[in-house]
Design a protein around this motif. Sequence first.
Motif, mmCIF file in Angstrom:
data_model
loop_
_atom_site.group_PDB
_atom_site.id
_atom_site.type_symbol
_atom_site.label_atom_id
_atom_site.label_comp_id
_atom_site.label_asym_id
_atom_site.label_seq_id
_atom_site.Cartn_x
_atom_site.Cartn_y
_atom_site.Cartn_z
ATOM 1 N N PHE A 41 -70.317 -92.339 82.144
ATOM 2 C CA PHE A 41 -69.377 -93.432 82.373
ATOM 3 C C PHE A 41 -68.069 -92.895 82.939
ATOM 4 C CE2 PHE A 41 -72.427 -94.886 79.327
ATOM 5 C CZ PHE A 41 -72.703 -96.177 79.750
ATOM 6 N N VAL A 42 -67.653 -93.486 84.056
ATOM 7 C CA VAL A 42 -66.427 -93.085 84.751
ATOM 8 C C VAL A 42 -65.660 -94.338 85.165
ATOM 9 C CG1 VAL A 42 -67.451 -90.935 85.633
ATOM 10 C CG2 VAL A 42 -67.528 -93.010 87.032
ATOM 11 N N ALA A 46 -63.572 -93.788 90.465
ATOM 12 C CA ALA A 46 -64.130 -92.442 90.658
ATOM 13 C C ALA A 46 -65.411 -92.467 91.479
ATOM 14 C CB ALA A 46 -64.394 -91.782 89.306
ATOM 15 N N LEU A 47 -65.993 -93.655 91.670
ATOM 16 C CA LEU A 47 -67.237 -93.809 92.428
ATOM 17 C C LEU A 47 -66.916 -94.266 93.847
ATOM 18 C CD1 LEU A 47 -70.370 -94.054 92.640
ATOM 19 C CD2 LEU A 47 -70.092 -96.406 91.798
ATOM 20 N N THR A 48 -67.373 -93.499 94.825
ATOM 21 C CA THR A 48 -67.200 -93.854 96.231
ATOM 22 C C THR A 48 -68.568 -94.050 96.857
ATOM 23 O OG1 THR A 48 -65.182 -92.527 96.370
ATOM 24 C CG2 THR A 48 -66.249 -93.117 98.458
ATOM 25 N N LEU A 49 -68.835 -95.247 97.325
ATOM 26 C CA LEU A 49 -70.102 -95.515 98.003
ATOM 27 C C LEU A 49 -70.030 -94.970 99.422
ATOM 28 C CD1 LEU A 49 -70.806 -99.166 96.823
ATOM 29 C CD2 LEU A 49 -71.657 -97.021 95.859
ATOM 30 N N GLY A 82 -69.557 -102.317 85.538
ATOM 31 C CA GLY A 82 -69.170 -103.243 84.490
ATOM 32 C C GLY A 82 -67.718 -103.047 84.120
ATOM 33 N N ARG A 83 -67.389 -103.423 82.911
ATOM 34 C CA ARG A 83 -66.015 -103.311 82.409
ATOM 35 C C ARG A 83 -66.040 -102.670 81.035
ATOM 36 N NH1 ARG A 83 -62.314 -104.772 85.740
ATOM 37 N NH2 ARG A 83 -62.891 -106.213 87.366
ATOM 38 N N ALA A 91 -67.936 -97.497 86.061
ATOM 39 C CA ALA A 91 -69.251 -97.270 86.665
ATOM 40 C C ALA A 91 -70.053 -96.405 85.699
ATOM 41 C CB ALA A 91 -69.120 -96.576 88.014
ATOM 42 N N ALA A 92 -71.317 -96.700 85.604
ATOM 43 C CA ALA A 92 -72.245 -95.921 84.784
ATOM 44 C C ALA A 92 -73.175 -95.192 85.752
ATOM 45 C CB ALA A 92 -73.027 -96.839 83.855
#
Length: 116
Positions: A41-42, A46-49, A82-83, A91-92
């Motif tokens: 979980f971040v 932190a997540l870049t598509l 999610g939240r 993001a998971a």
Amino acid sequence: MTTHAGSCHCGRIKFEVEGELTSALSCNCSICQRKGALMWFVPRTALTLLTPDGDASTYTFNKHVIQHRFCPTCGMHPYGEGRTPDGAAMAAINIRCLEGLDLDSIPVTHHDGRSR
């Protein structure tokens, strides 16, 4: 901060995630148990598509709290969105979809999602 590259099996969904991967979570809820995912979980930032968001399909169930993102071509579930309980976007990341990772070196915590 470390950047990890990840993707689905066929490569239609590619992403990078920044952070220090110190542990993962294995959940026994009805979907995670079937997927066999190990989740990290971040913050969503932190997540870049690296591929268009529309390339991933979304599945929700139960309370519709988490958007389980998957590839409609190969069926792989590389991440979810999610939240957190305080409302922050998260993001998971399914660490099984990260490149060059030694899964045996990552401590795994088991979560009883089935009872929730």
